[in-house]
Scaffold this motif. Sequence first.
Motif, PDB file in Angstrom:
ATOM      1  N   LEU A  33      61.022   0.529  -2.171  1.00  0.00           N
ATOM      2  CA  LEU A  33      61.677  -0.666  -2.345  1.00  0.00           C
ATOM      3  C   LEU A  33      63.242  -0.727  -2.275  1.00  0.00           C
ATOM      4  O   LEU A  33      63.797  -1.330  -2.129  1.00  0.00           O
ATOM      5  CB  LEU A  33      61.193  -1.386  -3.844  1.00  0.00           C
ATOM      6  CG  LEU A  33      59.903  -1.354  -3.820  1.00  0.00           C
ATOM      7  CD1 LEU A  33      59.218  -1.725  -5.315  1.00  0.00           C
ATOM      8  CD2 LEU A  33      59.111  -2.651  -2.812  1.00  0.00           C
ATOM      9  N   ILE A  34      63.747   0.640  -2.429  1.00  0.00           N
ATOM     10  CA  ILE A  34      65.249   0.835  -2.187  1.00  0.00           C
ATOM     11  C   ILE A  34      65.211   2.474  -1.545  1.00  0.00           C
ATOM     12  O   ILE A  34      64.243   3.128  -1.506  1.00  0.00           O
ATOM     13  CB  ILE A  34      65.827   1.016  -3.502  1.00  0.00           C
ATOM     14  CG1 ILE A  34      65.279   2.040  -4.638  1.00  0.00           C
ATOM     15  CG2 ILE A  34      65.731  -0.358  -4.111  1.00  0.00           C
ATOM     16  CD1 ILE A  34      66.255   2.587  -5.571  1.00  0.00           C
ATOM     17  N   THR A  35      66.385   2.640  -1.204  1.00  0.00           N
ATOM     18  CA  THR A  35      66.591   3.871  -0.474  1.00  0.00           C
ATOM     19  C   THR A  35      67.016   5.068  -1.091  1.00  0.00           C
ATOM     20  O   THR A  35      67.870   4.774  -2.101  1.00  0.00           O
ATOM     21  CB  THR A  35      67.675   3.734   0.840  1.00  0.00           C
ATOM     22  OG1 THR A  35      67.364   2.649   1.680  1.00  0.00           O
ATOM     23  CG2 THR A  35      67.764   5.068   1.557  1.00  0.00           C
ATOM     24  N   SER A  36      66.094   6.080  -1.175  1.00  0.00           N
ATOM     25  CA  SER A  36      66.610   7.475  -2.085  1.00  0.00           C
ATOM     26  C   SER A  36      68.116   7.760  -1.528  1.00  0.00           C
ATOM     27  O   SER A  36      68.340   7.837  -0.277  1.00  0.00           O
ATOM     28  CB  SER A  36      65.528   8.352  -1.615  1.00  0.00           C
ATOM     29  OG  SER A  36      65.742   9.610  -2.546  1.00  0.00           O
ATOM     30  N   ASP A  37      68.996   8.369  -2.531  1.00  0.00           N
ATOM     31  CA  ASP A  37      70.283   8.485  -2.179  1.00  0.00           C
ATOM     32  C   ASP A  37      70.461   9.664  -3.122  1.00  0.00           C
ATOM     33  O   ASP A  37      69.595  10.301  -3.978  1.00  0.00           O
ATOM     34  CB  ASP A  37      71.321   7.667  -2.242  1.00  0.00           C
ATOM     35  CG  ASP A  37      71.326   7.002  -3.654  1.00  0.00           C
ATOM     36  OD1 ASP A  37      71.356   7.425  -4.718  1.00  0.00           O
ATOM     37  OD2 ASP A  37      71.797   5.600  -3.724  1.00  0.00           O
ATOM     38  N   TRP A  86      63.488  10.730  -5.335  1.00  0.00           N
ATOM     39  CA  TRP A  86      62.017  10.599  -5.974  1.00  0.00           C
ATOM     40  C   TRP A  86      61.220  11.021  -4.915  1.00  0.00           C
ATOM     41  O   TRP A  86      61.372  10.912  -3.821  1.00  0.00           O
ATOM     42  CB  TRP A  86      61.711   9.363  -6.696  1.00  0.00           C
ATOM     43  CG  TRP A  86      61.366   8.213  -5.759  1.00  0.00           C
ATOM     44  CD1 TRP A  86      60.403   7.786  -5.194  1.00  0.00           C
ATOM     45  CD2 TRP A  86      62.709   7.355  -5.372  1.00  0.00           C
ATOM     46  NE1 TRP A  86      60.707   7.008  -4.414  1.00  0.00           N
ATOM     47  CE2 TRP A  86      61.674   6.582  -4.250  1.00  0.00           C
ATOM     48  CE3 TRP A  86      64.006   7.330  -5.588  1.00  0.00           C
ATOM     49  CZ2 TRP A  86      62.477   5.505  -3.772  1.00  0.00           C
ATOM     50  CZ3 TRP A  86      64.592   6.313  -4.796  1.00  0.00           C
ATOM     51  CH2 TRP A  86      63.887   5.511  -3.973  1.00  0.00           C
ATOM     52  N   ASN A  87      59.788  11.329  -5.449  1.00  0.00           N
ATOM     53  CA  ASN A  87      58.700  11.542  -4.521  1.00  0.00           C
ATOM     54  C   ASN A  87      57.357  11.209  -5.252  1.00  0.00           C
ATOM     55  O   ASN A  87      57.296  11.763  -6.363  1.00  0.00           O
ATOM     56  CB  ASN A  87      58.812  12.987  -3.820  1.00  0.00           C
ATOM     57  CG  ASN A  87      57.846  12.979  -2.939  1.00  0.00           C
ATOM     58  OD1 ASN A  87      57.605  12.394  -1.679  1.00  0.00           O
ATOM     59  ND2 ASN A  87      56.488  13.914  -3.049  1.00  0.00           N
ATOM     60  N   SER A 125      53.496  -0.375  -8.798  1.00  0.00           N
ATOM     61  CA  SER A 125      54.946  -0.121  -8.695  1.00  0.00           C
ATOM     62  C   SER A 125      55.356   0.834  -9.588  1.00  0.00           C
ATOM     63  O   SER A 125      55.020   0.845 -10.646  1.00  0.00           O
ATOM     64  CB  SER A 125      55.779  -1.260  -8.949  1.00  0.00           C
ATOM     65  OG  SER A 125      55.341  -2.556  -8.045  1.00  0.00           O
ATOM     66  N   ILE A 126      56.320   1.666  -8.910  1.00  0.00           N
ATOM     67  CA  ILE A 126      57.052   2.916  -9.632  1.00  0.00           C
ATOM     68  C   ILE A 126      58.450   2.800  -9.955  1.00  0.00           C
ATOM     69  O   ILE A 126      59.209   2.318  -8.781  1.00  0.00           O
ATOM     70  CB  ILE A 126      56.763   4.375  -9.079  1.00  0.00           C
ATOM     71  CG1 ILE A 126      54.864   4.548  -8.961  1.00  0.00           C
ATOM     72  CG2 ILE A 126      57.514   5.364  -9.860  1.00  0.00           C
ATOM     73  CD1 ILE A 126      54.614   5.857  -8.556  1.00  0.00           C
ATOM     74  N   GLY A 127      58.889   3.113 -11.014  1.00  0.00           N
ATOM     75  CA  GLY A 127      60.300   2.661 -11.213  1.00  0.00           C
ATOM     76  C   GLY A 127      60.937   3.542 -12.218  1.00  0.00           C
ATOM     77  O   GLY A 127      60.290   4.345 -12.919  1.00  0.00           O
ATOM     78  N   THR A 179      59.419   2.213  -5.507  1.00  0.00           N
ATOM     79  CA  THR A 179      58.436   2.014  -4.703  1.00  0.00           C
ATOM     80  C   THR A 179      57.140   1.603  -4.794  1.00  0.00           C
ATOM     81  O   THR A 179      56.850   1.373  -6.216  1.00  0.00           O
ATOM     82  CB  THR A 179      58.038   3.503  -3.980  1.00  0.00           C
ATOM     83  OG1 THR A 179      57.364   3.752  -2.888  1.00  0.00           O
ATOM     84  CG2 THR A 179      57.260   4.416  -5.224  1.00  0.00           C
ATOM     85  N   GLU A 180      56.548   1.064  -4.068  1.00  0.00           N
ATOM     86  CA  GLU A 180      55.080   0.409  -4.214  1.00  0.00           C
ATOM     87  C   GLU A 180      53.953   0.886  -3.713  1.00  0.00           C
ATOM     88  O   GLU A 180      53.998   1.489  -2.395  1.00  0.00           O
ATOM     89  CB  GLU A 180      55.110  -0.944  -3.506  1.00  0.00           C
ATOM     90  CG  GLU A 180      54.363  -1.981  -4.336  1.00  0.00           C
ATOM     91  CD  GLU A 180      54.653  -3.427  -3.703  1.00  0.00           C
ATOM     92  OE1 GLU A 180      55.249  -4.324  -4.427  1.00  0.00           O
ATOM     93  OE2 GLU A 180      54.400  -3.638  -2.397  1.00  0.00           O
TER      94      GLU A 180
END
Length: 125
Positions: A12-16, A21-22, A105-107, A118-119
């Motif tokens: 849902l967003i880009t890792s930076d 996360w994983n 969904s994980i947040g 991420t979903e």
Amino acid sequence: MTNRYTLSSTPLITSDAKLRWNVDTTSKHGPLTLNHGRIEVRGWLLAEGERSPHLAIKNDYATYSYPFNVKRPDVIAAILQEPADNHPRLSCGFSVNVPFSSQISIGLESDGLITWLTELNFSPA
């Protein structure tokens, strides 16, 4: 109702550098199986500058908050490239059993706010 599922994920967003996360839960080696209507979700999350982060999980029924409960020296060594011994973010991993729904969904929850990362989408195997 089937109890064996394959898993796909959608970021849902880009890792930076500040938020990485994983999700280790995967169906690469065969379908995932429900246990009493629940599914285990495993992985890790590193959030730079967060004082008291929690894992947020949302399914069809509710939004849940979990403390990070797994020590991940492998993540500290590989991602942060620092010694894992007594590292302040060593417990960056999670392993939680949540009520199953076809989409989870994980947040990151911090200071009462949730950033959805991420979903996870489950399809019958």
